[in-house]
Design a protein around this motif. Structure first.
Motif, mmCIF file in Angstrom:
data_model
loop_
_atom_site.group_PDB
_atom_site.id
_atom_site.type_symbol
_atom_site.label_atom_id
_atom_site.label_comp_id
_atom_site.label_asym_id
_atom_site.label_seq_id
_atom_site.Cartn_x
_atom_site.Cartn_y
_atom_site.Cartn_z
ATOM 1 N N LEU A 1 0.903 -1.261 -0.004
ATOM 2 C CA LEU A 1 0.001 0.074 0.062
ATOM 3 C C LEU A 1 0.978 1.064 0.135
ATOM 4 C CD1 LEU A 1 -2.853 -0.835 2.677
ATOM 5 C CD2 LEU A 1 -2.949 -0.796 -0.090
ATOM 6 N N GLY A 2 2.112 1.129 0.572
ATOM 7 C CA GLY A 2 3.126 2.288 0.435
ATOM 8 C C GLY A 2 4.035 2.205 -0.406
ATOM 9 N N ALA A 3 3.899 1.334 -1.604
ATOM 10 C CA ALA A 3 4.906 1.223 -2.581
ATOM 11 C C ALA A 3 5.168 2.414 -3.299
ATOM 12 C CB ALA A 3 4.903 -0.208 -3.157
ATOM 13 N N VAL A 4 6.209 2.529 -4.091
ATOM 14 C CA VAL A 4 6.573 3.665 -4.742
ATOM 15 C C VAL A 4 5.476 3.660 -6.082
ATOM 16 C CG1 VAL A 4 8.126 4.448 -6.502
ATOM 17 C CG2 VAL A 4 8.916 3.296 -4.504
ATOM 18 N N ALA A 5 5.110 4.903 -6.118
ATOM 19 C CA ALA A 5 3.893 5.127 -7.079
ATOM 20 C C ALA A 5 4.380 4.982 -8.316
ATOM 21 C CB ALA A 5 3.276 6.522 -6.516
ATOM 22 N N GLY A 6 3.885 4.662 -9.401
ATOM 23 C CA GLY A 6 3.945 4.589 -10.666
ATOM 24 C C GLY A 6 5.035 3.538 -10.951
ATOM 25 N N ALA A 7 5.583 2.947 -10.067
ATOM 26 C CA ALA A 7 6.423 1.682 -10.587
ATOM 27 C C ALA A 7 5.576 0.385 -10.644
ATOM 28 C CB ALA A 7 7.377 1.541 -9.423
ATOM 29 N N ASP A 8 6.156 -0.603 -11.299
ATOM 30 C CA ASP A 8 5.452 -1.950 -11.437
ATOM 31 C C ASP A 8 5.609 -2.687 -10.194
ATOM 32 O OD1 ASP A 8 4.539 -4.274 -12.291
ATOM 33 O OD2 ASP A 8 5.696 -4.461 -13.913
ATOM 34 N N LEU A 9 4.664 -3.057 -9.546
ATOM 35 C CA LEU A 9 4.970 -3.658 -8.198
ATOM 36 C C LEU A 9 5.714 -5.133 -8.632
ATOM 37 C CD1 LEU A 9 3.895 -3.035 -5.246
ATOM 38 C CD2 LEU A 9 1.904 -4.349 -5.652
ATOM 39 N N LYS A 10 5.377 -5.709 -9.371
ATOM 40 C CA LYS A 10 5.915 -6.949 -9.753
ATOM 41 C C LYS A 10 7.535 -6.825 -9.837
ATOM 42 C CE LYS A 10 2.338 -10.026 -11.050
ATOM 43 N NZ LYS A 10 1.997 -11.306 -11.887
ATOM 44 N N VAL A 11 7.955 -5.716 -10.153
ATOM 45 C CA VAL A 11 9.442 -5.447 -10.615
ATOM 46 C C VAL A 11 9.992 -5.293 -9.219
ATOM 47 C CG1 VAL A 11 11.106 -3.689 -11.581
ATOM 48 C CG2 VAL A 11 9.215 -4.650 -12.865
ATOM 49 N N GLN A 12 9.044 -4.414 -8.428
ATOM 50 C CA GLN A 12 9.735 -4.168 -6.991
ATOM 51 C C GLN A 12 9.773 -5.509 -6.205
ATOM 52 O OE1 GLN A 12 7.696 -0.892 -5.151
ATOM 53 N NE2 GLN A 12 7.275 0.082 -7.243
ATOM 54 N N ILE A 13 8.923 -6.326 -6.229
ATOM 55 C CA ILE A 13 8.764 -7.593 -5.510
ATOM 56 C C ILE A 13 9.916 -8.490 -5.986
ATOM 57 C CG2 ILE A 13 7.498 -9.716 -5.201
ATOM 58 C CD1 ILE A 13 4.685 -8.008 -5.392
ATOM 59 N N ALA A 14 10.060 -8.519 -7.321
ATOM 60 C CA ALA A 14 11.031 -9.406 -7.756
ATOM 61 C C ALA A 14 12.562 -8.891 -7.291
ATOM 62 C CB ALA A 14 11.189 -9.408 -9.300
ATOM 63 N N ALA A 15 12.630 -7.569 -7.258
ATOM 64 C CA ALA A 15 14.009 -7.149 -6.556
ATOM 65 C C ALA A 15 14.230 -7.379 -5.313
ATOM 66 C CB ALA A 15 13.974 -5.510 -6.940
ATOM 67 N N LEU A 16 13.042 -7.546 -4.448
ATOM 68 C CA LEU A 16 13.193 -7.559 -2.985
ATOM 69 C C LEU A 16 13.625 -9.168 -2.785
ATOM 70 C CD1 LEU A 16 10.173 -5.586 -1.738
ATOM 71 C CD2 LEU A 16 12.542 -5.401 -0.995
ATOM 72 N N LEU A 17 12.927 -9.893 -3.463
ATOM 73 C CA LEU A 17 12.966 -11.408 -3.562
ATOM 74 C C LEU A 17 14.510 -11.647 -3.955
ATOM 75 C CD1 LEU A 17 11.384 -13.941 -2.945
ATOM 76 C CD2 LEU A 17 10.961 -14.015 -5.361
ATOM 77 N N ALA A 18 15.192 -10.893 -5.053
ATOM 78 C CA ALA A 18 16.474 -11.406 -5.367
ATOM 79 C C ALA A 18 17.365 -10.921 -4.267
ATOM 80 C CB ALA A 18 16.751 -10.442 -6.685
ATOM 81 N N HIS A 19 16.933 -9.959 -3.503
ATOM 82 C CA HIS A 19 17.944 -9.455 -2.280
ATOM 83 C C HIS A 19 17.760 -10.448 -1.197
ATOM 84 C CE1 HIS A 19 20.274 -6.577 -0.057
ATOM 85 N NE2 HIS A 19 19.220 -6.757 0.818
ATOM 86 N N TYR A 20 16.693 -10.882 -0.853
ATOM 87 C CA TYR A 20 16.606 -11.566 0.395
ATOM 88 C C TYR A 20 16.717 -13.219 0.176
ATOM 89 C CZ TYR A 20 15.619 -7.182 2.627
ATOM 90 O OH TYR A 20 15.725 -5.883 3.185
#
Length: 89
Positions: free
Chosen positions: A35-54
């Motif tokens: 709900l507080g994710a970066v507006a305008g960015a693709d949520l799946k791309v953000q999730i994939a980046a977090l997943l890659a990191h952790y």
């Protein structure tokens, strides 16, 4: 995108630090993050980046599972009734 940009409030990072955290708690944290994710960015791309990191450091953590589920496509919605459904018998 840096981790600070992906998780500005540190919700995902802190979830990995909580010992004994459960799946439902991780889902709640994930929803708050989304709900507080970066507006305008693709949520799946953000999730994939977090997943890659952790995911390598925490492969069996409940938040890793929640992030994987977040990448899955949602099931299509089903009609649950209404006037038209009742009249088409």
């Amino acid at each position: 995108m840096s981790m600070t940009e992906l998780d500005p409030r540190g919700l995902i990072r802190e979830s990995y630090r909580i010992e004994g955290i459960s799946g439902p708690e991780c889902r709640s944290i994930f929803l708050d993050w989304a709900l507080g994710a970066v507006a305008g960015a693709d949520l799946k791309v953000q999730i994939a980046a977090l997943l890659a990191h952790y995911s390598d450091a925490f492969p069996d953590h409940p938040m890793t599972q929640v992030l994987r589920e977040g990448l899955a496509d949602a099931a299509p919605g089903k009609r649950r009734g209404g006037r038209k459904a009742r009249l088409e018998r």
